[in-house]
Design an enzyme around this catalytic site. Structure first.
Site, short mmCIF file in Angstrom:
data_model
loop_
_atom_site.label_atom_id
_atom_site.label_comp_id
_atom_site.label_asym_id
_atom_site.label_seq_id
_atom_site.Cartn_x
_atom_site.Cartn_y
_atom_site.Cartn_z
N LYS B 65 0.86 -1.18 0.00
CA LYS B 65 0.00 0.00 0.00
C LYS B 65 0.90 1.23 0.00
O LYS B 65 1.95 1.25 0.67
CB LYS B 65 -0.88 -0.05 1.25
CG LYS B 65 -2.00 0.97 1.32
CD LYS B 65 -2.84 0.72 2.59
CE LYS B 65 -3.99 1.68 2.73
NZ LYS B 65 -4.79 1.39 3.96
N SER B 140 -9.58 1.48 2.96
CA SER B 140 -8.71 2.27 2.11
C SER B 140 -7.66 1.44 1.34
O SER B 140 -7.04 1.96 0.41
CB SER B 140 -7.99 3.32 2.95
OG SER B 140 -7.14 2.71 3.89
N SER B 164 -9.71 -1.06 7.01
CA SER B 164 -9.15 -0.78 5.69
C SER B 164 -8.48 -1.98 5.00
O SER B 164 -8.17 -1.90 3.81
CB SER B 164 -8.15 0.37 5.76
OG SER B 164 -8.86 1.58 5.83
#
Lengths: 475, 458
Positions: B65, B140, B164
């Site tokens: 990420k 996310s 997330s």
């Protein structure tokens, strides 16, 4: 009549190797700007604080020196504001649960009495960086960002500029003796904020206070307090009001200057720091950290009562921990008489190289021997003082005290036959005849003149007691 | 499910990397990745193939990420604030993975600074759902989940502050694991909510999550909140008692999600577990606590982005206040600003006690309730997300509606316990549905073993 009430906040830089939360070098004196900065210090994304255990240990020792309680659980909080010297946008401090609670400082005053100042608390926090403003832009130096501090907050127990000075001086002594700070005032190792208000004598209400920030000498504390007192009294007597504000001190003009009023006060949005777990210290942890505390000024003062020395002499010796420790070693090893001489040498020396005392180059053995030589009449007290200064000179580092005194031709002549010649020469001289007559007529004071002449002729090396004895024998 | 990671071992690392990069380029339209770290990945692959780097994940490609600091390219947190930011150091998780031979081939899209649940808040455009490109990836960690679901890489790193990892995993039909708080170092991960942030794997199988967790766990001298290594995978859990979270089975949950959760319960019962409904009344307040505590931490953690030292700096500012104001106004997305403002508000003088402190007290009660429940139950079960993946732009105009999608995932973050989203069937239209399991803190191994009972059994 007006009375002032003062509380003092003092920031003490802890003498750790590394910063409070990063492995960067904590000593940035004379370093290139931004050369002692770790990503944690300039707040790179993703960086996390790691609490410096040595800083905790020094804080706990400071707490001992301040007669405080150490909290078994203390916490760190974030104090938010935007400024270019504050990389994270917050300062990590201890707002809600400080490590040091309460305490008391007993500061000796010039009149021989003692001022007792209670402490509210002391907390750990990190220092900010430094800005240099240059016309249209400013330069940021983050070397100091993250330096560990403790902020010691006193109760408002101080009521005169002299007391403020005495408190600050004693606080300095305590912190340097405890070894928690280098105590380099020039580099801001200790900085004082003076909170002062005035009220009518006898009033049970305090006036509006101002805070004069960032004072870094004892003299400026005393001067700033006096100036603020006068300024506030003048305002009140003119029917005006004192504004609650932060003020700065201009040492050149001797005035305080308004910096920021309460209306501009920021909302710091304090928040517990989620990156730092609570600091948990057991009684055993605390005892271990406080083990082997050096002797504190108060204890030295007690030990030195029997020396019966002037307060100013004692205070000068107490101005540096290694000087005090050295003087104390002389006292315990060589006795009071020798110690008194050493105390007086230090007190009258003015500026001298304290690092030589700290390193032991000018240590208790050499000083004790030197004092002994005076006691044994091998040196006059003036000669001994000259040797005292010579001890600090580099070419004398490897020489014994006796060798130095010898090379300076300061060893007293205690050989009677050598002095007899001088005595007889003096007694025979024309200029001595009046004194000789006076003594014979019963005016004994005149003997001093004759002894003085012998000393002069011998270039100070004759033993004065012996000279006097020999003169008397011949009259 | 068989391990996807194992199939990459004992193959040419260079080929693994080249294949992954090829797949990434073919799947560009999904916008799962913000950048490829091709050059560095090939360098690492050469070292692995030469035997200079060996280890449990030798030659296995992965994506991180883009809020995790890595070498080989930029780390942007999907924000304009860090659009051109390259890091001088790598996160501890990356260092640990590289030490075992794993190779980062790219950086995955996310909601800017991980603020969001759909990856629509990325400054560089949303990621599309792996099963239906008209729908959101979730967030996310949307890019991470889609990269694994599209089989670009066998595993991806995500971060989970309020769901997330788990929510995008459920939206894309992959496994998302949120470890116990402190199991994995946060050093080098752009901070969002420091008291709930965790880094975890997104994989195609439980076995792969276990492989990655074994490598990335452990105490880090650079992160004071980490725990010593304790995770050791266990092959199967001892059938015990499981609680079905009553409050998470309400009418507000999509019927197909409820139905799949019930089937999962039946599956566990068939496997010998006893499942009963359990009530945790404080869980109803978890979302409210979360949206006070985490924005407070967000407002604090994002204060460093001021244009002075790195990152975006406004060209138009004439004085210091304007430099701050304009830099932050230009560099942050709307959702970042919203959370900073909420956070600053709940911390401000006069409101701190009423909001922040009250929320922390409630959080303590929530934790107590979980602790008590876990004394009686081995695990809790419930849905991951109230709905399957929603349509792109469906919720962007309504922040509250968007926040509500976090309702079922935030409790584990506030409590600090591990939680997993395991793919378990789909809606009639074929959208993946995830089921969530939780255990008490540090029982990550038991949780994964238990999740195996549901793996591939929908």
């Amino acid at each position: 009549m007006w009375e002032m009430t003062i509380g003092i906040e003092c920031h003490v830089q802890l003498a750790t190797k590394t910063k409070l939360f990063s492995p960067a070098d904590n000593d940035s004196r004379n370093a290139e700007p931004n050369s002692k900065v770790h990503p944690v210090d300039y707040a790179l994304p993703g960086m996390l604080p790691v609490l410096n255990e040595e800083a905790v240990r020094l804080a706990v020792r400071a707490g001992k020196a301040l007669n405080s309680q150490i909290a078994n659980i203390s916490r760190f909080d974030r104090k938010h504001y935007f400024y270019p010297d504050l990389p994270k946008g917050y300062q990590t401090t201890q707002m809600y649960q400080p490590i040091i609670i309460g305490g008391k400082v007993d500061a000796p005053l010039d009149d021989g009495s003692t001022l007792s100042v209670r402490l509210h608390h002391a907390h750990m926090e990190e220092d900010a960086g430094k800005l240099t403003h240059t016309g249209s832009y400013s330069l940021v130096d983050l070397n100091r960002a993250g330096t560990p501090l403790i902020e010691i907050v006193s109760e408002p127990d101080i009521h005169s500029p002299a007391e403020a000075r005495a408190y600050a001086t004693e606080l300095y002594n305590l912190m340097t003796f405890a070894g928690v700070t280098h105590g380099d005032l020039y580099h801001g190792n200790m900085r004082f904020d003076v909170n002062l208000s005035v009220a009518k004598v006898g009033s049970d209400q305090l006036g509006t206070r101002t805070e004069t920030k960032n004072l870094n000498s004892f003299r400026s504390i005393e001067r700033a307090a006096q100036y603020e007192f006068n300024r506030q009294v003048a305002l009140l007597e003119a029917g005006e009001k004192v504004t609650q504000e932060t003020r700065g001190w201009d040492d050149d003009t001797g005035k305080t200057i308004s910096q920021r009023s309460k209306e501009d006060a920021q909302d710091y949005r304090y928040m517990p720091d989620p990156d730092i777990p609570p600091l948990v210290l057991s009684q055993q942890d605390i005892a271990m950290m406080q083990d082997g505390m050096p002797v504190m000024p108060g204890e030295y003062r007690q030990n030195w009562l029997s020396l019966d020395l002037d307060k100013s002499v004692i205070n000068t010796v107490l101005s540096h921990p290694s000087v005090a420790a050295t003087a104390e070693s002389v006292r315990t090893a060589y006795g009071n008489e020798a110690a008194k001489r050493v105390f007086n040498w230090f007190a009258s020396a003015g500026e001298f190289d304290k690092s030589a005392v700290e390193s032991g180059t000018v240590g208790s053995r050499r000083l004790g021997k030197l004092a002994q030589m005076v006691g044994e009449n091998k040196l006059s007290s003036t000669g001994a003082k000259e040797v005292f200064f010579a001890l600090f000179e580099e070419q004398n580092l490897s020489k014994t005290v006796a060798e130095i005194a010898e090379s300076m031709q300061l060893i007293q002549i205690s050989d009677e036959s050598a002095i007899i010649a001088v005595v007889e020469q003096v007694l025979a001289s024309e200029s001595s005849q009046k004194a000789v007559e006076d003594i014979r007529a019963g005016n004994d004071k005149a003997i001093g003149f004759l002894v003085g002449q012998v000393m002069k002729q011998s270039k100070g090396r004759a033993n004065p007691a012996l000279a006097q004895k020999l003169i008397r024998e011949r009259l | 499910m068989t391990s996807r990671i194992l199939s990459y071992l004992n193959r040419s690392a260079k080929e693994n990397v080249q294949q992954a990069i090829l797949k990434a380029k073919q799947a560009e339209s999904y916008h799962a990745l913000l950048s490829l770290t091709e050059e560095r990945a090939l360098e690492q692959a050469t070292k692995v193939d030469a035997g200079e780097i060996t280890g449990r994940l030798a030659g296995v490609p992965f994506v991180a990420k883009d809020n995790i600091l890595t070498f080989g390219g930029k780390t942007t947190a999907a924000s304009k604030m860090l659009e051109d930011f390259t890091s001088p150091l790598q996160a501890t998780v990356i260092e640990k993975l590289e030490a075992e031979g794993a190779i980062c081939i790219g950086k995955a899209n996310l909601d800017a600074f991980a603020h969001g649940g759909s990856t629509e808040n990325s400054a560089f455009g949303p990621t599309k759902n792996a099963k239906d490109p008209m729908r959101v990836a979730g967030g996310s960690s949307g890019g991470s989940a889609v990269a694994v679901a599209l089989d670009i890489v066998p595993f991806a790193l995500g971060t989970d502050t309020g769901g997330s990892i788990r929510q995008p995993a459920s939206f894309n039909g992959v496994v998302g694991f949120k470890p116990t708080y402190g199991m994995v170092s946060r050093y080098g991960v752009v901070a969002m909510g420091s008291s709930t942030d965790v880094i975890g794997p997104i994989t195609n199988s439980i076995a792969d999550s276990e492989l990655v967790l074994e490598v990335i766990q452990g105490a880090d001298p650079k992160d004071m909140t980490t725990l010593p290594s304790y995770f050791k995978p266990i092959s199967s859990a001892k059938p015990g008692k499981i609680g079905l979270i009553k409050e998470h089975m309400s009418d507000n949950i999509d019927p197909s999600v409820l139905a799949q959760t019930r089937i999962a319960v039946e599956q566990l019962e068939k496997a010998g577990y006893s499942v009963e409904e359990v009530s945790l009344p404080m869980i109803e307040h978890a979302l409210a606590m979360y949206y006070i505590i985490v924005p407070a931490e967000v407002s604090s953690n994002l204060a460093r982005y001021d244009g002075v030292r790195y990152g975006h700096r406004s060209d138009n500012a004439q004085d210091l206040a304007a430099l701050y104001g304009m830099t932050r106004s230009e560099g942050f997305e709307d959702e970042n600003k919203r959370r900073i403002m909420i956070g600053a508000y709940v911390l401000s003088s006069g409101f701190f006690d009423a909001y922040y402190l009250q929320a922390q007290k409630a959080r303590t009660l929530l934790i107590d309730q979980f602790r008590t429940v876990f004394e009686k139950y081995d695990a809790l079960i419930g849905p991951v997300s109230p709905t399957p993946a929603f349509r792109l732009n469906e919720n962007t105009k309504d922040p509250i509606k968007m926040y509500l999608t976090d309702t079922l995932t935030v409790p584990a973050n506030l409590v600090g316990c591990p939680a997993i989203s395991i793919p378990f069937g789909s809606t009639p239209e074929g959208l993946p549905i995830g089921v969530q399991l939780m255990t008490w803190r540090e029982q990550d191994a038991k949780l994964l073993a238990l999740a195996r009972e549901l793996e591939g059994k929908a």
